[in-house]
Write a protein that holds these residues in place. Structure first.
Motif, PDB file in Angstrom:
ATOM      1  N   VAL A 142      46.655  11.882  72.732  1.00 30.02           N
ATOM      2  CA  VAL A 142      47.015  12.110  71.332  1.00 30.02           C
ATOM      3  C   VAL A 142      48.423  12.699  71.291  1.00 30.02           C
ATOM      4  N   PRO A 143      49.336  12.056  70.554  1.00 28.44           N
ATOM      5  CA  PRO A 143      50.714  12.557  70.516  1.00 28.44           C
ATOM      6  C   PRO A 143      50.775  13.967  69.951  1.00 28.44           C
ATOM      7  N   GLY A 144      51.684  14.756  70.503  1.00 30.72           N
ATOM      8  CA  GLY A 144      51.822  16.139  70.090  1.00 30.72           C
ATOM      9  C   GLY A 144      52.118  16.316  68.610  1.00 30.72           C
ATOM     10  N   GLU A 145      52.741  15.321  67.995  1.00 32.84           N
ATOM     11  CA  GLU A 145      53.080  15.423  66.566  1.00 32.84           C
ATOM     12  C   GLU A 145      51.844  15.682  65.712  1.00 32.84           C
ATOM     13  N   PHE A 146      50.693  15.291  66.214  1.00 28.65           N
ATOM     14  CA  PHE A 146      49.453  15.485  65.455  1.00 28.65           C
ATOM     15  C   PHE A 146      49.220  16.965  65.135  1.00 28.65           C
ATOM     16  N   LEU A 147      49.773  17.841  65.962  1.00 28.58           N
ATOM     17  CA  LEU A 147      49.548  19.286  65.761  1.00 28.58           C
ATOM     18  C   LEU A 147      50.612  19.946  64.891  1.00 28.58           C
ATOM     19  N   GLU A 148      51.629  19.184  64.540  1.00 30.81           N
ATOM     20  CA  GLU A 148      52.790  19.774  63.880  1.00 30.81           C
ATOM     21  C   GLU A 148      52.421  20.566  62.622  1.00 30.81           C
ATOM     22  N   GLY A 149      52.865  21.778  62.589  1.00 29.74           N
ATOM     23  CA  GLY A 149      52.647  22.606  61.413  1.00 29.74           C
ATOM     24  C   GLY A 149      51.226  23.141  61.297  1.00 29.74           C
ATOM     25  N   ARG A 150      50.355  22.835  62.242  1.00 27.66           N
ATOM     26  CA  ARG A 150      48.975  23.330  62.174  1.00 27.66           C
ATOM     27  C   ARG A 150      48.812  24.548  63.078  1.00 27.66           C
ATOM     28  N   ASP A 151      47.915  25.446  62.692  1.00 23.72           N
ATOM     29  CA  ASP A 151      47.630  26.554  63.598  1.00 23.72           C
ATOM     30  C   ASP A 151      46.189  26.529  64.106  1.00 23.72           C
ATOM     31  N   ARG A 152      45.428  25.519  63.687  1.00 22.15           N
ATOM     32  CA  ARG A 152      44.135  25.299  64.326  1.00 22.15           C
ATOM     33  C   ARG A 152      43.697  23.859  64.144  1.00 22.15           C
ATOM     34  N   LEU A 153      42.800  23.395  65.008  1.00 23.98           N
ATOM     35  CA  LEU A 153      42.217  22.063  64.828  1.00 23.98           C
ATOM     36  C   LEU A 153      40.771  22.150  65.257  1.00 23.98           C
ATOM     37  N   ARG A 154      40.049  21.066  65.017  1.00 28.84           N
ATOM     38  CA  ARG A 154      38.690  20.986  65.552  1.00 28.84           C
ATOM     39  C   ARG A 154      38.672  19.937  66.649  1.00 28.84           C
TER      40      ARG A 154
ATOM     41  N   ASP B 212      36.157  17.905  68.899  1.00 25.36           N
ATOM     42  CA  ASP B 212      34.742  17.563  68.966  1.00 25.36           C
ATOM     43  C   ASP B 212      33.919  18.548  68.131  1.00 25.36           C
ATOM     44  N   GLY B 213      34.482  18.892  66.971  1.00 29.08           N
ATOM     45  CA  GLY B 213      33.727  19.687  66.010  1.00 29.08           C
ATOM     46  C   GLY B 213      33.939  21.185  66.097  1.00 29.08           C
ATOM     47  N   GLU B 214      34.503  21.655  67.207  1.00 32.08           N
ATOM     48  CA  GLU B 214      34.674  23.101  67.360  1.00 32.08           C
ATOM     49  C   GLU B 214      36.089  23.536  67.047  1.00 32.08           C
ATOM     50  N   GLU B 215      36.198  24.671  66.372  1.00 30.46           N
ATOM     51  CA  GLU B 215      37.519  25.178  66.004  1.00 30.46           C
ATOM     52  C   GLU B 215      38.279  25.698  67.229  1.00 30.46           C
ATOM     53  N   VAL B 216      39.523  25.319  67.323  1.00 28.84           N
ATOM     54  CA  VAL B 216      40.362  25.773  68.432  1.00 28.84           C
ATOM     55  C   VAL B 216      41.722  26.150  67.860  1.00 28.84           C
ATOM     56  N   PRO B 217      42.255  27.326  68.207  1.00 24.72           N
ATOM     57  CA  PRO B 217      43.593  27.664  67.724  1.00 24.72           C
ATOM     58  C   PRO B 217      44.648  26.769  68.385  1.00 24.72           C
ATOM     59  N   VAL B 218      45.701  26.494  67.644  1.00 22.97           N
ATOM     60  CA  VAL B 218      46.847  25.759  68.179  1.00 22.97           C
ATOM     61  C   VAL B 218      47.901  26.786  68.569  1.00 22.97           C
ATOM     62  N   GLY B 219      48.419  26.697  69.783  1.00 24.29           N
ATOM     63  CA  GLY B 219      49.427  27.660  70.205  1.00 24.29           C
ATOM     64  C   GLY B 219      50.619  26.945  70.807  1.00 24.29           C
ATOM     65  N   GLU B 220      51.765  27.612  70.741  1.00 25.39           N
ATOM     66  CA  GLU B 220      52.948  26.982  71.317  1.00 25.39           C
ATOM     67  C   GLU B 220      52.949  27.180  72.823  1.00 25.39           C
ATOM     68  N   THR B 221      52.225  28.175  73.288  1.00 25.14           N
ATOM     69  CA  THR B 221      52.222  28.532  74.697  1.00 25.14           C
ATOM     70  C   THR B 221      50.857  29.107  75.063  1.00 25.14           C
ATOM     71  N   PHE B 222      50.528  29.028  76.345  1.00 23.13           N
ATOM     72  CA  PHE B 222      49.227  29.522  76.797  1.00 23.13           C
ATOM     73  C   PHE B 222      48.991  30.949  76.307  1.00 23.13           C
ATOM     74  N   ALA B 223      50.054  31.753  76.398  1.00 24.03           N
ATOM     75  CA  ALA B 223      49.911  33.173  76.118  1.00 24.03           C
ATOM     76  C   ALA B 223      49.770  33.456  74.629  1.00 24.03           C
TER      77      ALA B 223
END
Lengths: 259, 259, 259
Positions: free
Chosen positions: B191-203, B205-216
């Motif tokens: 999935v291209p990274g652009e899909f996350l642009e401007g988002r701070d979370r996604l689901r 497979d149904g589960e909420e996951v934060p979007v981060g710019e870096t592991f930390a």
């Protein structure tokens, strides 16, 4: 060119590289053969080096699989034609040296011990004895080992000999041994590939196995016997592990029969 | 410069290096890309090479992930601008060749088969077919492949194509696939990274996951989605293994939703 | 010469090599120190580099063990005499830099931050920040870091310090720590080897252990204490794993007593 072989894993080989690069006055190309040789296994390392080193152009081959480090075993340099091998006097250098000599069509090996090897650390002769000697041999030249001040010529009788075991062939029966198992799980025996010539099946320890020219000559997951890239009989599984399928490991006896 | 890539582990790559060094008349710099590619996995190797090779200056890239060794698959050289790729005709060279071409802004790939490839050993074409061809290409020059006597130009239709799967994006839903899992356990999707642009979370497979710019950007041990160094969406764990946390492995379908 | 060290496994290091080779205008020799450093373990990496890098001739040492990648930690270059170290500002460069300085008998380290490091990718500064900086330092020259346009000199107080822990010695008792366990299972402590001088046994956490100059000073499978190749006390097993026999791992406290 200096090649490096050891059973050190990581990061100890880097100290050997540093020593060589620091000591060699000229640019020297370093090529890793492997640092994943089976720990302390002189015989399987000797097999691999016998198969691999002859593909190289003239080079100094630094080999440190040395379970006796710090004992009074000698430190050796062997000249084999245009190649030199540097490592412990435990036999590991001998099979590749003999094979390199055949390749180079020269007639005799020359043997040298490295002086004062026991003045160094007791646990890391790769760094403190063999790497400096390899650099010195590289700088002085493989054809001038007698000019390397830290080396003393010795006779063949003074060094530890090692011959890889040979298979016994009696008409259509071969009794051999597993020399090594490679990373793919291929079981490499000491039975010469000629034993399979013209056959399309054999019995390995009593069980029928098809003979194939290539892994893909049987379906994925099935066993086969083939002639490996080193010219010996291998017991393999296409897209699987031969060692597990045949229940064989290094040093096991193997009995092969052909019709 | 010649880079080397394979799924051989150790010590087989050393035989390829020996052959190249012996055969190349000029000094040649050898650079290992990896010999730990997933065994026989043409697609994941193609992904990694597509991501890594464009960082190199013009070079010959020797690539041997070759589950069909010894079958009648062709042996190939592909010219991609100032780069050449040498390896089996199973598709593994195609995605990196296309990417290298984009990088070099040239317009077409050139394809060549290596003649008489089946005259060699049946089990180690890396040593006996591809390494000599890579040395020949290096010595003759990437811009003069038509002058390499062992090569015959072929058309694109004659070689095995391979395209990495593309994700389907439908508004705020992406359906993709796990391309590879890296050594850190990061799950790399298509999935291209652009899909996350401007988002701070996604689901995922149904589960909420934060979007981060870096592991930390999340505490140690916690899950996140990020845009990996290859530009794709990754499912990771900071200081942990994403593959285990998400229960995902290579080839699994991944469904992502953003709000 | 540029050496490369990381905890990346495979194949990410190849992208760093490509970047360096592409960016360096001159020929540059690349030497892998290790890419198997313990993941994210700044301290054990610092120990190994302190022990290994001083064997190298003057070089640029690219070091990427970087659990804080993408955070606002700085990206650093440290000049240590004729050597330069390039990597994250998390302390990993400091112990090897200090040791290199002793080796070179120069008096002070020089510190530089890499400008605009956060403009790059958030997850792969090895490729996007540190490799370009290492190439630039190599091309400009280690003795001319002030001329590298992307570097800004900083004071020692502005960088993260790291000192490896030192053992406490009180007469015949030493209280130390396990710094690393090597690939052989040897337990490397921070107790200086001098503690064993003239002794032929000690007590490790209360149990008697013979002191040997070499692994082979005890029978195979038996425990011993020795002075390792780095000069520290090691707890080993001849032809076996010291970590398992002693039940010790990185960071554990070790109490040694001599009579």
């Amino acid at each position: 060119m200096i090649t490096l072989s050891s059973d050190f894993g990581s990061p100890y080989p880097a100290a050997m590289k540093g020593v060589v690069l620091e000591r060699a006055r000229t640019d020297v190309q370093l090529i890793d053969v492997s640092h994943e040789f089976s720990r302390g296994d002189v015989r399987s390392t000797a097999f691999w080096l016998r198969e691999v080193l002859p593909y190289f152009p003239p080079a100094v081959h630094l080999v440190v699989v040395d379970p006796g480090v710090g004992t009074d075993r000698n430190a050796l340099v062997i000249r084999a034609g245009e190649h030199a091998l540097v490592g412990p006097d435990n036999g590991v250098l001998v099979p590749p040296a003999r094979r390199l000599l055949e390749t180079d069509r020269n007639d005799t090996l020359e043997y040298y011990v490295i002086d004062d090897a026991d003045a160094a650390s007791s646990t890391f002769h790769g760094r403190d004895v063999f790497a400096p000697a390899a650099a010195d041999v590289h700088e002085t030249g493989i054809d001038a080992l007698e000019a390397v001040s830290s080396l003393t010529a010795v006779n063949r009788e003074e060094i530890v000999d090692l011959a890889l075991p040979e298979a016994t062939i009696d008409a259509d029966r071969a009794t051999g041994e597993v020399l090594v198992v490679d990373d793919f799980g291929n079981v490499i025996t000491n039975v010469p590939g000629e034993f399979l010539e013209g056959r399309d099946r054999l019995r390995a320890d009593g069980e029928e196995v098809p003979v194939g020219e290539t892994f893909a000559s049987v379906p994925a997951g099935q066993r086969l016997a083939t002639v490996g890239s080193h010219g010996n009989v291998e017991l393999d599984v296409n897209d699987g592990r031969g060692d597990e399928a045949f229940g064989l490991t290094v040093g096991d006896e193997v009995r092969l029969e052909r019709d």
